[in-house]
Design an enzyme around this catalytic site. Structure first.
Site, PDB file in Angstrom:
ATOM      1  N   ASN A   9       0.839  -1.202   0.000  1.00 54.76           N
ATOM      2  CA  ASN A   9       0.000   0.000   0.000  1.00 54.76           C
ATOM      3  C   ASN A   9       0.873   1.251   0.000  1.00 54.76           C
ATOM      4  OD1 ASN A   9      -2.764  -0.972   0.094  1.00 54.76           O
ATOM      5  ND2 ASN A   9      -2.140  -1.913   2.033  1.00 54.76           N
ATOM      6  N   HIS A  12       5.352   4.936  -2.589  1.00 53.80           N
ATOM      7  CA  HIS A  12       6.779   5.224  -2.816  1.00 53.80           C
ATOM      8  C   HIS A  12       7.532   3.946  -3.188  1.00 53.80           C
ATOM      9  CE1 HIS A  12       6.392   9.276  -1.167  1.00 53.80           C
ATOM     10  NE2 HIS A  12       5.649   8.731  -0.224  1.00 53.80           N
ATOM     11  N   ASP A  69       9.139  -6.394   2.584  1.00 53.58           N
ATOM     12  CA  ASP A  69       9.129  -5.866   3.942  1.00 53.58           C
ATOM     13  C   ASP A  69      10.495  -5.261   4.179  1.00 53.58           C
ATOM     14  OD1 ASP A  69       7.459  -5.439   6.271  1.00 53.58           O
ATOM     15  OD2 ASP A  69       9.036  -6.489   7.350  1.00 53.58           O
ATOM     16  N   TYR A 150      12.427   7.259   6.459  1.00 50.40           N
ATOM     17  CA  TYR A 150      13.587   7.774   7.193  1.00 50.40           C
ATOM     18  C   TYR A 150      14.658   8.355   6.277  1.00 50.40           C
ATOM     19  CZ  TYR A 150      11.473   5.142  11.019  1.00 50.40           C
ATOM     20  OH  TYR A 150      10.593   4.667  11.969  1.00 50.40           O
ATOM     21  N   LYS A 171      19.142   7.374  -5.747  1.00 51.54           N
ATOM     22  CA  LYS A 171      18.782   6.425  -4.671  1.00 51.54           C
ATOM     23  C   LYS A 171      18.609   5.023  -5.254  1.00 51.54           C
ATOM     24  CE  LYS A 171      15.448   5.165  -1.117  1.00 51.54           C
ATOM     25  NZ  LYS A 171      14.099   5.301  -0.536  1.00 51.54           N
TER      26      LYS A 171
HETATM   27  P1  ITT Z   1       3.506  -2.097   2.811  1.00 49.74           P
HETATM   28  O1  ITT Z   1       3.574  -2.969   4.030  1.00 49.74           O
HETATM   29  O2  ITT Z   1       2.099  -1.836   2.351  1.00 49.74           O
HETATM   30  O3  ITT Z   1       4.421  -2.535   1.707  1.00 49.74           O
HETATM   31  P2  ITT Z   1       4.742  -0.125   4.583  1.00 49.74           P
HETATM   32  O4  ITT Z   1       5.107   1.319   4.429  1.00 49.74           O
HETATM   33  O5  ITT Z   1       3.891  -0.525   5.758  1.00 49.74           O
HETATM   34  O6  ITT Z   1       4.053  -0.619   3.210  1.00 49.74           O
HETATM   35  P3  ITT Z   1       6.836  -1.837   5.638  1.00 49.74           P
HETATM   36  O7  ITT Z   1       5.895  -2.554   6.528  1.00 49.74           O
HETATM   37  O8  ITT Z   1       7.825  -2.639   4.847  1.00 49.74           O
HETATM   38  O9  ITT Z   1       6.070  -0.952   4.548  1.00 49.74           O
HETATM   39  O10 ITT Z   1       7.567  -0.732   6.518  1.00 49.74           O
HETATM   40  C1  ITT Z   1       8.722  -0.215   6.078  1.00 49.74           C
HETATM   41  C2  ITT Z   1       8.961   1.147   6.714  1.00 49.74           C
HETATM   42  O11 ITT Z   1      10.385   1.296   6.789  1.00 49.74           O
HETATM   43  C3  ITT Z   1       8.454   2.269   5.831  1.00 49.74           C
HETATM   44  O12 ITT Z   1       7.158   2.683   6.169  1.00 49.74           O
HETATM   45  C4  ITT Z   1       9.513   3.349   6.076  1.00 49.74           C
HETATM   46  O13 ITT Z   1       9.210   4.063   7.247  1.00 49.74           O
HETATM   47  C5  ITT Z   1      10.783   2.544   6.311  1.00 49.74           C
HETATM   48  N1  ITT Z   1      11.500   2.363   5.025  1.00 49.74           N
HETATM   49  C6  ITT Z   1      11.547   1.247   4.238  1.00 49.74           C
HETATM   50  N2  ITT Z   1      12.249   1.464   3.126  1.00 49.74           N
HETATM   51  C7  ITT Z   1      12.642   2.763   3.187  1.00 49.74           C
HETATM   52  C8  ITT Z   1      13.378   3.594   2.330  1.00 49.74           C
HETATM   53  O14 ITT Z   1      13.819   3.184   1.153  1.00 49.74           O
HETATM   54  N3  ITT Z   1      13.604   4.853   2.722  1.00 49.74           N
HETATM   55  C9  ITT Z   1      13.152   5.312   3.896  1.00 49.74           C
HETATM   56  N4  ITT Z   1      12.422   4.603   4.768  1.00 49.74           N
HETATM   57  C10 ITT Z   1      12.169   3.327   4.414  1.00 49.74           C
END
Ligand code: ITT
Length: 193
Positions: A9, A12, A69, A150, A171
């Protein structure tokens, strides 16, 4: 061309993955397949959560799919926030999540951190994992307004700017997610190309 649903969801993540895969496969979104479920994510590792998300979509709808994840691991915080990255402060508000991280790190001079991604792919009865990692440092304050999550805090090793100060292409050339997606794309090319 093989079609895969990306079980996310996070718009990005979708944009980053789309930019990296090129024409290796066609990505369908949850919106494309009409899935508005709040997909459960209760595991204690990136592997477990990625697998939970892809298995949910595959079992309930039968789609070939993948899920990512990911999160930030900060060494001085015992690898927090890790799998709790999206809700570190108890909310999904990234301003609060970043504030909490900066507060917990305080003036600790050990700023070592890494971003990790695990992708879980489900094709038919088979399941595969692909991972990616990038090491770097957490800043003392936010810098830049690109990217997401982050990114304003994270400067990858060998660079003098944060992920949020980079273009999307910069990136995507080095990120944890791009590394994992490149492995996924390589696997699919070998298997179906
Ligand atoms: P989905 O589960 O729907 O894929 P989500 O945002 O909840 O979306 P995650 O559970 O994988 O995704 O949580 C990952 C979090 O880690 C995300 O919300 C960011 O805060 C951080 N994160 C992951 N990848 C990142 C990136 O490339 N740059 C910055 N923060 C990142």
């Amino acid at each position: 061309m093989i079609e895969l649903v990306f079980a996310t969801n996070n718009a990005h993540k979708l944009a980053e993955v789309q930019a990296v895969v090129g024409d290796t496969f066609h990505i369908l979104t949850l919106a494309d397949v009409g899935c508005t479920d709040d997909i459960p994510e209760t595991g204690e590792t990136f592997e477990a959560n990625a697998s939970q998300k892809s298995t949910y979509l595959h079992t309930k709808y039968g789609y070939n799919c993948f899920a990512d994840d990911s999160g930030l691991e900060v060494k001085a915080l015992g690898n927090e926030p890790g799998v709790y990255s999206a809700r570190y402060s108890g909310t999904r508000d990234m301003e609060q999540n970043i504030d909490l991280l900066l507060q917990r790190l305080g003036d600790n001079m050990n700023r070592q951190a890494r971003f990790r991604t695990v992708i879980s792919l489900r094709i038919g009865k088979e399941a595969f994992f692909f991972d990616g990692m990038v090491e770097g440092e957490i800043g003392f304050e936010r810098q830049g307004d690109g990217g997401f999550g982050y990114d304003p805090l994270f400067t990858p090793h060998g660079y003098h700017k944060t992920f949020a100060q980079m273009t999307a292409a910069e990136k995507n050339a080095i990120s944890h997610r791009a590394i994992a997606v490149a492995k996924l794309a390589g696997f699919l090319r070998e298997r179906f190309g």
